[in-house]
Design a protein around this motif. Structure first.
Motif, short mmCIF file in Angstrom:
data_model
loop_
_atom_site.label_atom_id
_atom_site.label_comp_id
_atom_site.label_asym_id
_atom_site.label_seq_id
_atom_site.Cartn_x
_atom_site.Cartn_y
_atom_site.Cartn_z
N SER A 17 -27.22 40.89 33.25
CA SER A 17 -27.24 39.54 33.36
C SER A 17 -27.94 38.87 34.42
O SER A 17 -27.82 39.63 35.53
N ARG A 19 -28.31 34.53 35.97
CA ARG A 19 -27.88 33.17 36.14
C ARG A 19 -29.19 32.35 36.58
O ARG A 19 -29.26 32.79 37.82
N ALA A 49 -33.65 27.16 25.52
CA ALA A 49 -32.43 26.62 25.46
C ALA A 49 -32.52 25.04 25.99
O ALA A 49 -33.39 24.60 26.75
N GLY A 57 -25.32 21.97 23.61
CA GLY A 57 -26.32 22.96 23.80
C GLY A 57 -26.92 23.47 22.56
O GLY A 57 -26.63 23.59 21.28
N TYR A 59 -30.25 26.36 21.16
CA TYR A 59 -30.74 27.63 21.46
C TYR A 59 -32.02 27.96 20.33
O TYR A 59 -31.68 27.73 19.32
N LYS A 64 -29.59 33.16 20.83
CA LYS A 64 -28.44 32.55 20.36
C LYS A 64 -27.59 33.67 20.55
O LYS A 64 -27.32 34.88 20.08
N ARG A 66 -26.45 35.28 23.28
CA ARG A 66 -26.46 35.80 24.44
C ARG A 66 -26.76 34.81 25.48
O ARG A 66 -26.34 35.22 26.85
N THR A 68 -26.43 30.85 27.59
CA THR A 68 -25.53 29.95 27.51
C THR A 68 -25.89 29.02 28.48
O THR A 68 -26.38 29.33 29.63
N SER A 70 -25.70 25.33 30.61
CA SER A 70 -24.59 24.25 31.06
C SER A 70 -25.16 23.13 32.17
O SER A 70 -26.49 23.48 32.77
N GLN A 81 -27.16 30.94 31.83
CA GLN A 81 -26.58 32.13 31.99
C GLN A 81 -27.24 33.00 30.86
O GLN A 81 -26.97 32.61 29.68
#
Length: 122
Positions: A17, A19, A49, A57, A59, A64, A66, A68, A70, A81
């Motif tokens: 991951s 961010r 996104a 939101g 995508y 999609k 996976r 996110t 914000s 993320q």
């Protein structure tokens, strides 16, 4: 004018991951549609996104479930993320903003960051 600065990119193994952050300055972007785009070597820039002023939101199908997106309007910052990363997610990721409705076409965005490299190893 709006200045956008991305951060958070790096090298990660597949399944990991990251961010990404996009910090805006110059103006508040709370009423802006904000998008994340990416460009891999030899490929066109593509929508990843986007988030509306009301925090809806949207995508690309490829991310999609996976990724996110914000936003924190108090910090004038947008986040992406990225979970369950795949080698095909490797690209330079760009943050972009426009005053108006969220659109998927990069040509309709007025403001761009310098990009941050994301590399996913297999």
């Amino acid at each position: 004018q709006v200045q956008l600065v991305e951060s958070g990119g790096g090298l990660v193994q597949a399944g990991g991951s990251l961010r990404l952050s996009c910090a805006a300055s110059g103006r508040t972007v709370s009423s802006y549609a904000m998008g994340w785009f990416r460009q891999a070597p030899g490929k066109e820039r593509e929508f990843v996104a986007g988030i509306t002023w009301s925090s809806g939101g949207y995508y690309a199908d490829s991310v999609k479930g996976r990724f996110t997106i914000s936003r924190d309007n108090a910090k004038n910052t947008v986040y992406l993320q990225m979970d369950s990363l795949k080698p095909e997610d490797t690209a330079v990721y760009y943050c972009a903003g426009r005053l108006g409705a969220l659109v998927y076409s990069s040509g309709h965005y007025n403001y761009w960051g310098q990009g941050t490299q994301v590399t996913v190893s297999s």
